[in-house]
Design a protein around this motif. Structure first.
Motif, short mmCIF file in Angstrom:
data_model
loop_
_atom_site.label_atom_id
_atom_site.label_comp_id
_atom_site.label_asym_id
_atom_site.label_seq_id
_atom_site.Cartn_x
_atom_site.Cartn_y
_atom_site.Cartn_z
N SER A 212 0.90 -1.13 -0.10
CA SER A 212 -0.07 -0.20 0.04
C SER A 212 0.88 1.15 0.18
N GLY A 213 1.90 1.30 0.90
CA GLY A 213 2.84 2.51 0.93
C GLY A 213 3.80 2.82 -0.34
N MET A 214 3.81 1.73 -1.13
CA MET A 214 4.53 1.97 -2.44
C MET A 214 3.69 2.65 -3.61
N VAL A 215 2.45 3.00 -3.18
CA VAL A 215 1.39 3.55 -4.00
C VAL A 215 1.43 3.68 -5.50
N ASN A 216 2.22 4.24 -6.10
CA ASN A 216 2.01 4.54 -7.67
C ASN A 216 2.84 3.41 -8.12
N GLN A 217 4.06 3.07 -7.40
CA GLN A 217 4.94 1.65 -8.22
C GLN A 217 3.81 0.41 -7.97
N THR A 218 3.36 0.28 -6.93
CA THR A 218 2.51 -1.20 -6.87
C THR A 218 1.23 -0.81 -7.79
N THR A 219 0.83 0.32 -7.70
CA THR A 219 -0.51 0.51 -8.53
C THR A 219 -0.03 0.45 -10.22
N GLY A 220 0.98 0.80 -10.43
CA GLY A 220 1.48 0.70 -11.88
C GLY A 220 1.36 -0.73 -12.05
N TYR A 221 1.99 -1.44 -11.58
CA TYR A 221 1.72 -3.13 -11.86
C TYR A 221 0.35 -3.52 -11.79
N ALA A 222 -0.55 -3.37 -10.60
CA ALA A 222 -1.83 -3.72 -10.42
C ALA A 222 -2.77 -3.18 -11.65
N CYS A 224 -1.95 -1.68 -14.65
CA CYS A 224 -1.66 -1.83 -16.15
C CYS A 224 -0.50 -2.74 -16.22
N GLY A 225 0.06 -3.59 -15.56
CA GLY A 225 1.14 -4.50 -15.61
C GLY A 225 2.49 -3.87 -15.83
N ASN A 226 2.62 -2.67 -15.31
CA ASN A 226 4.06 -1.93 -15.31
C ASN A 226 4.97 -2.84 -14.44
N ASP A 227 5.95 -3.01 -14.99
CA ASP A 227 7.20 -3.74 -13.91
C ASP A 227 8.29 -2.48 -13.75
N PRO A 228 8.43 -1.66 -12.73
CA PRO A 228 9.27 -0.60 -12.44
C PRO A 228 10.57 -1.05 -12.12
N GLN A 229 11.44 -0.34 -12.69
CA GLN A 229 13.09 -0.41 -12.51
C GLN A 229 13.69 0.49 -11.75
N ARG A 230 14.83 0.18 -11.21
CA ARG A 230 15.65 0.96 -10.54
C ARG A 230 15.97 2.23 -11.23
N GLN A 231 16.07 3.61 -10.87
CA GLN A 231 16.00 4.70 -11.56
C GLN A 231 16.97 5.67 -10.90
N GLY A 232 17.69 5.19 -9.77
CA GLY A 232 18.29 6.14 -8.97
C GLY A 232 17.75 6.90 -8.25
N ASN A 233 18.00 8.17 -8.37
CA ASN A 233 17.33 9.46 -7.82
C ASN A 233 16.21 10.30 -8.88
N GLU A 234 16.05 9.26 -9.96
CA GLU A 234 14.86 9.85 -11.04
C GLU A 234 13.60 9.37 -10.41
N HIS A 235 12.59 10.08 -10.96
CA HIS A 235 11.33 9.81 -10.76
C HIS A 235 10.86 9.34 -12.15
N PRO A 236 10.12 8.00 -11.94
CA PRO A 236 9.64 7.25 -13.15
C PRO A 236 8.55 7.98 -14.04
N SER A 237 7.84 9.13 -13.31
CA SER A 237 6.86 9.95 -13.92
C SER A 237 6.92 11.46 -14.39
N LEU A 238 8.05 11.89 -13.57
CA LEU A 238 8.19 13.54 -13.97
C LEU A 238 9.84 13.48 -14.08
N PHE A 239 9.98 14.64 -14.85
CA PHE A 239 11.29 15.09 -15.21
C PHE A 239 11.19 16.66 -15.73
N PRO A 240 12.11 17.27 -15.18
CA PRO A 240 13.01 17.11 -14.22
C PRO A 240 12.65 17.08 -12.78
N TYR A 241 13.12 16.10 -12.08
CA TYR A 241 12.56 15.70 -10.70
C TYR A 241 13.70 14.95 -9.96
#
Length: 391
Positions: A212-222, A224-241
């Motif tokens: 539940s606390g991983m919010v957008n990451q787990t919901t992205g999988y639940a 639409c099947g998204n499989d998030p990856q490590r991005q260091g300090n990057e945001h998966p959905s925003l740039f610059p961020y």
């Protein structure tokens, strides 16, 4: 801090009694929040005490600061549940409580008659909160350590840099999140009890709280099947961020919409970036971040982090330096947030990090320093006797 519950006290939970049979972090964090709000919390510890008393370094006066961080405003009594007399005392404490909180392994309390079914039968008006690591079904046998949950939840798989190994968080994040959920759940159950007059069993587990606390990451999988990856300090959905290099050190810059990007690019001296079809929307900036990144880095290297921070903040663009923990506490103090409070009285007072909630009428309190092991035994026993014989 009086042991006798005072329903007229200043805290929003004044008059509520909590029998705290939890240890380590998730449960004690929950019960500390309840205690801060005025609840009378009786911390029942085994003969060896809460393990975190010995989690050191760091320590203060020989006690691990890990223990100090989650056990203020509580009364400690040592009970060996395998001893019939101590078990009877435990029953008496629960008899007098509104809330019973524990984080034993599933089935571990059944031998003492403190499993959910037995508690519901003996104390039907009691709110009973149980915290486990992985629930009471297929994961009942698994120990509930935060690091294990960080691993199996997927959290570590998205933490760290793409070319490096998975990383744990710098704090037992999911213990804390579970403790917060437990406090909310207890408050909800107490409110419902005022309507029905009945208690109930509230169950939480670290893995569910993590997902539940991983919010957008787990919901992205639940969703639409998204499989998030490590991005260091990057945001998966925003740039610059994230952190960006300047002439002297990195500066965190967060741009979450087109208006912010327009102001940001203007401060950088590149106002036309927002008109570039590669960068004119959040989605486009994400898709073309590797084309946008060198343009931003080139401009930012032209001045220091502090100089850019001043200009960006003047235009309402969010930015911040990367500080150490001591610097972070001092920064909060600089902003007037008063992050450190003295808990307890006189020479026994201990400086701790404050509760983050501010009530306008019923303030949280910091009356009692984290207790020494069994320090309140006589007070607890005297209180129990007074309940048997109010005269």
């Amino acid at each position: 801090m009086s042991l006798t519950p005072d329903p007229t006290g200043s805290g929003p939970l004044s008059g509520v009694v909590v029998a705290d049979f939890s240890r380590i972090l998730a449960g004690p964090y929950c019960t500390m929040l309840l205690a801060d709000m005025g609840a009378t919390v009786i911390k029942v510890e085994g003969p060896e005490g809460d393990d975190t008393r010995l989690y050191k370094p760091p320590s203060r006066d020989g006690i691990g600061t890990y223990f100090l961080s989650v056990n203020r405003n509580k009364h400690s009594i040592v009970l060996d549940l395998k001893d019939p007399e101590d078990l009877e005392t435990a029953y008496e404490i629960i008899d007098s409580a509104d809330v019973f909180i524990e984080n034993f392994k599933p089935g571990g309390l059944e031998q003492f008659g403190l499993d959910p079914a037995s508690v519901a039968e003996r104390w039907p008006s009691l709110v009973h909160a149980s915290i486990t690591g992985f629930g009471t079904r297929g994961g009942a046998h698994l120990p509930g350590y935060d690091l294990l949950v960080q691993g199996v939840s997927g959290f570590m798989s998205v933490t760290g840099f793409p070319d490096g190994p998975p990383q744990r968080g710098g704090v037992a994040l999911f213990d804390v999140i579970t403790g917060l959920h437990a406090a909310v759940a207890v408050l909800g159950a107490l409110h419902e009890r005022t309507v029905s007059g009945r208690g109930q069993h509230v169950a939480l587990d670290l893995l569910s709280a993590a997902l539940s606390g991983m919010v957008n990451q787990t919901t992205g999988y639940a969703a639409c099947g998204n499989d998030p990856q490590r991005q260091g300090n990057e945001h998966p959905s925003l740039f610059p961020y994230g952190p960006f290099p300047t002439a002297d050190k990195e500066l965190i810059i967060t741009v979450a919409n087109n208006s912010q990007f327009r102001r940001f690019s203007t401060v950088l001296g590149m106002p036309d970036l927002i008109e570039d079809p590669r960068f004119d929307t959040v989605e486009h900036r994400n898709n073309h971040r590797e084309e946008l990144r060198p343009l931003l880095n080139g401009a930012l290297r032209g001045d220091t982090a502090q100089a850019w921070a001043t200009r960006l903040q003047d235009q309402g663009v969010a930015c911040a330096p990367i500080l150490t923990v001591p610097e972070g506490v001092e920064y909060a103090a600089f902003l007037g947030l008063e992050p450190v409070v003295q808990v307890g009285q006189g020479d026994d007072a201990v400086p701790l990090v404050k509760n983050p909630v501010t009530y306008s009428r019923t303030p949280v309190t910091y009356d009692k320093a984290p207790p020494a092991l069994g320090a309140d035994r006589e007070d607890v026993l005297a209180w129990l006797r007074s309940r048997k014989d109010p005269s």
